[in-house]
Design an enzyme around this catalytic site. Structure first.
Site: not given
Length: 390
Positions: A127, A244, A375-376
């Site tokens: 979440g 991650e 994000s990249n």
């Protein structure tokens, strides 16, 4: 350039390869190889086989199922698993909340959550993302207000991957609205069937349902479900995302895609000869292979230098280049399929090879890799600041 393993490391690789290709049911491995969606039962069955053999969470502390392996052994374990088409241990459990609880949780939380997390007796979901926060995770607005021995949670999360299977959620919430936005965040965990939790599926472009919206309306969470310290959630989130990103590169997976691309390029003809003999196609494949080798070396460096809960800054490179190479490989397969890929959306594709029908949905699905895990664009900012010093 080749990575040379010692005899002991080569024996370890063969041990992993043998286990993965003989102990995980063929039906599960074939589903992964064919890029089909796994059922919850298949996920659970595979991870429990791994956990029983001590292969589900080897990167955890030894007292909670870890194996005290070297960074290279961990790399081999993950790569061989991906190349054998074995479902990786559920990342929300094995790579995200598990290491966070093992590092920052109380002893009671470790005893309560870590064994069932490793065995997938608890299926976790994440979440973090919110509709209005975008890539600015610290802009989250889901709130948690202390009320006696409980927290009261209100707000919304989105893009909750596989939330439809989840038993529990680890959730970033704002606990101090007056503090600097990174400083006023905490991490709570609670069951998905708690009163006030509502999950709504989001249909993807290919018609599948992988992600969800989750709404919280006066969800009451016991105070002991706070992970670590109040208002330290941003630190735990950075730790989680760093872990991650080590696995998010999915080097073994991309190697497998490239092997499939070569196989299909041999079978597809263009101008009377196999597509693999086309110089431009051969050059494209070679370019991705070379970039993948460079990424593999970076992955080894990242894992080897991560310590004390501080992931190596180059983990952002793994996320950035890993996602780009996954996209390059799926694009390569799509181009090899050519017009055959249209069968993915046509009513009559009976004479089209199954692999070709799957290339378009796979290509579209992997556009998301530029976004999840940070994000990249965010990764480029991190690289500029922490590696390049800009």
């Amino acid at each position: 350039m080749r990575l040379q393993l010692s005899p002991e490391e080569e024996a370890f690789r063969q041990e992993m390869r043998t286990f993965f290709t003989t102990e995980i049911p063929e039906s599960i491995r074939e589903a992964v190889a064919s890029h089909r969606e796994l059922t919850k039962d298949q996920w659970v069955q595979s991870q429990r086989i791994l956990n029983a053999a001590g292969l589900a969470v080897p990167h955890w502390p030894v007292e909670w199922g870890g194996r005290n392996w070297t960074p290279l052994q961990l790399h081999i374990w993950r790569e061989e698993m991906q190349m054998a088409c074995v479902p990786e241990p559920l990342p929300f459990n094995a790579s995200m909340i598990g290491p966070v609880i093992a590092t920052f949780g109380s002893q009671e939380q470790k005893e309560r959550f870590l064994p069932p997390t490793a065995n997938l007796d608890i299926w976790w979901c994440q979440g973090f993302s919110e509709p209005d926060a975008g890539s600015d995770l610290a802009g989250l607005r889901t709130s948690a207000v202390r009320d006696g021995d409980e927290w009261v949670v209100n707000g919304q999360k989105t893009w909750t991957t596989l939330g439809q299977h989840a038993d529990w959620i680890f959730c970033l919430v704002r606990t101090d609205p007056t503090a600097k936005k990174q400083r006023g965040i905490s991490m709570l965990v609670f069951p998905m069937d708690s009163p006030g939790v509502t999950l709504r599926p989001i249909e993807l472009v290919d018609g599948s349902f992988e992600v969800n919206e989750v709404f919280f309306s006066d969800v009451r969470v016991p105070a002991e479900n706070l992970i670590g310290e109040e208002n330290r959630g941003w630190d735990y989130a950075k730790f989680l995302l760093g872990n991650e990103r080590v696995g998010i590169a999915r080097i073994g997976f991309t190697k497998r895609l490239l092997a499939q691309a070569k196989e299909h390029a041999r079978a597809v003809t263009s101008g009377g000869r196999p597509l693999l003999e086309d110089p431009r196609m051969a050059a494209r494949i070679a370019e991705v292979e070379n970039e993948l080798l460079a990424l593999e070396l970076t992955a080894l460096r990242v894992v080897a230098h991560s310590a004390d809960g501080k992931p190596h800054p180059a983990s952002s490179v793994l996320k950035l280049r890993g996602s780009e190479l996954q996209q390059a490989a799926t694009e390569l397969l799509l181009d090899i399929a050519g017009p055959l890929a249209i069968a993915s959306f046509a009513g009559d594709g009976s004479e089209v090879p199954p692999w070709a029908r799957r290339t378009a949905p796979e290509y579209l699905n992997y556009r998301k890799t530029s976004i999840y895990g940070g994000s990249n664009e965010v990764q480029r900012t991190i690289i500029a600041g922490t590696i390049l010093g800009l």
